[in-house]
Design an enzyme around this catalytic site. Structure first.
Site, PDB file in Angstrom:
ATOM      1  CB  SER A 173      -0.914   0.031   1.090  1.00  0.00           C
ATOM      2  OG  SER A 173      -1.712   1.133   1.052  1.00  0.00           O
ATOM      3  CE1 TYR A 187      -0.507   5.433  -5.043  1.00  0.00           C
ATOM      4  CE2 TYR A 187      -0.293   6.772  -3.248  1.00  0.00           C
ATOM      5  CZ  TYR A 187       0.284   5.429  -4.196  1.00  0.00           C
ATOM      6  OH  TYR A 187       1.310   4.971  -3.890  1.00  0.00           O
ATOM      7  CE  LYS A 191      -0.588   2.044  -4.021  1.00  0.00           C
ATOM      8  NZ  LYS A 191       0.066   0.761  -4.279  1.00  0.00           N
TER       9      LYS A 191
END
Length: 334
Positions: A173, A187, A191
Site C-alpha cells: 500500500s 491514488y 491504497k
C-alpha cells in the site's frame, strides 16, 4: 476509582493476549528454496524485494509489463545468487487487465518453479492532482492497477496456498493508504482499498496458516516517485517535504522481514510507526507487544497527529491565499 478500572482493564488485556498468543503468532517462513512471486518486479521496491528474497535463497518469478526491463532486472538479481540452483523467471503481463491471463501465467510459473510460497503485490502507479482537475479515467485506471492488479494475482495463487496450508501474501500500500492527503484523491482510495481487502482476506485464510501483510512505505526513491514528482501540486510537494525520502532497498528489507514473520502491518521509520498505531483500528495483531503498543500509544500519537494535520491544513490555506492574491500564478512544482 477510574484509574484502578483502567489499570485492571490493561492487565486483563495483557492476560488475554498472553492466552491467545499461540494462536496469533505465526511460524516464520523459510525463504531458502521458496518460490516468491513479485509483481511490479522490474523496478523500484518490487525489484529490491526480489533481490532481498534472492539473497536469502529464494526462487523468483518477476512479473511486469515491460519485457526489456524484466530481462535487465533478471541479470541484476542473478548477481546475488547464493547457490547454483536458484532461478529467476520473467513473465511479461499486465496484472490489472485480464484475470484469465494472469491466472494462466501464474499456473505456468508454478509448473516451472513449484507452488507459490510468497506473493508480493508491488505493481502500482500514482497520479497526483486536484480532484476537479483529474480526468475521470484516471480514477478508473488507478483502481484497476493498484487494486485489481493485486486482486488478480492473489486470487490466482490462494487456492493452492490453502491446499498446502501455508503461504504469505503481501500488499504494498502506501502511507497515502493510511492518511488522505491533498493531491491524492485518485491514488489514496486505491491504497486504502488494499487494507480492506487484506483485513477481510486475513480472516478467511488464517486458519489455513496463510498470513497477509500490508506494507505502508513512505515516499521512496524510485522511478515511479520521480515521475510523480514532476506533476505534484505545490501543496502536495510541501506536505511531502515534511518527511524524508527512503531508499527502495531499505523499504524492501523491512517488507520482506515482516512478511517472513507473518506481521500484518509493515511500516518504515518513526512516522510509519506512528501511523501504524494511529490507524490500527480493528486490524489483526501478531504479537502481545504489538497489541500493547497500540493500546498505550494510540492516544499519545493522536495528539501528535493533530499537530501534523494542523500543519498540513496550514500549508493548504497559505497556498490558497497566495493564489487568490495572484490569480494568474500557476502551480509550481519546482
Amino acid at each position: 476509582m477510574m484509574l484502578l478500572l483502567a489499570a485492571a482493564s490493561v492487565v486483563a488485556f495483557v492476560l488475554l493476549l498472553y492466552m491467545v498468543s499461540p494462536l496469533i503468532s505465526p511460524k516464520p517462513l523459510a525463504l531458502p528454496g521458496a518460490h516468491v512471486v513479485v509483481t511490479g518486479g522490474s523496478s523500484g521496491i518490487g525489484k529490491c524485494v526480489a533481490i532481498e528474497c534472492y539473497k536469502q535463497g529464494a526462487f523468483i518469478t518477476l512479473i511486469a509489463r515491460n519485457e526489456d526491463k524484466l530481462l535487465q532486472t533478471k541479470k541484476e538479481i542473478e548477481k546475488y545468487s547464493v547457490n547454483d540452483k536458484q532461478v529467476v523467471l520473467c513473465i511479461s503481463v499486465d496484472v490489472s487487465k485480464d484475470y484469465g491471463n494472469v491466472e494462466n501465467v501464474l499456473k505456468q510459473a508454478q509448473e516451472k518453479l513449484g507452488p507459490v510460497d510468497m506473493l508480493v503485490n508491488c505493481a502500482g502507479t500514482s497520479v497526483t492532482g486536484k480532484f476537479e482537475d483529474l480526468e475521470m479515467n484516471t480514477f478508473e485506471r488507478l483502481m484497476a492497477v493498484n487494486y485489481l492488479g493485486s486482486v488478480y494475482p492473489t486470487r490466482a495463487v490462494i487456492a493452492t496456498m490453502k491446499e498446502r496450508r501455508m503461504g504469505r501474501i503481501v500488499f504494498v500500500s502506501s502511507q497515502a493508504g493510511q492518511l488522505g492527503l491533498f493531491g491524492y484523491t485518485a491514488y489514496s482510495p486505491t491504497k486504502f482499498a488494499l487494507r480492506g481487502l487484506a483485513e477481510a482476506l486475513q480472516m478467511e485464510v488464517k486458519p489455513y496458516n496463510i498470513y497477509v501483510t500490508v506494507a505502508y512505505p513512505p515516499d521512496t526513491d524510485t522511478p515511479g516517485f520521480a515521475e510523480e514528482s514532476k506533476t505534484k501540486p505545490l501543496e502536495t510537494k510541501l506536505i511531502s517535504e515534511t518527511s524524508s525520502v527512503c531508499q527502495a532497498d531499505q523499504v524492501a528489507r523491512v517488507i520482506v522481514k515482516d512478511a517472513i514473520q507473518g506481521n500484518f502491518n509493515s511500516s518504515i521509520g518513526s512516522d510509519g510507526y506512528m501511523l501504524a498505531l494511529l490507524t490500527s483500528g480493528m486490524s489483526p495483531v501478531t504479537s502481545i507487544t504489538e497489541g500493547l503498543q497500540q493500546v498505550v500509544g494510540m492516544g499519545i500519537f493522536r495528539i501528535i497527529g493533530l499537530f501534523y494535520l494542523g500543519s498540513f491544513d496550514s500549508i493548504v490555506r497559505r497556498c490558497m491565499i497566495e493564489r487568490e492574491k495572484h490569480p494568474s500564478t500557476t502551480d509550481k512544482t519546482e
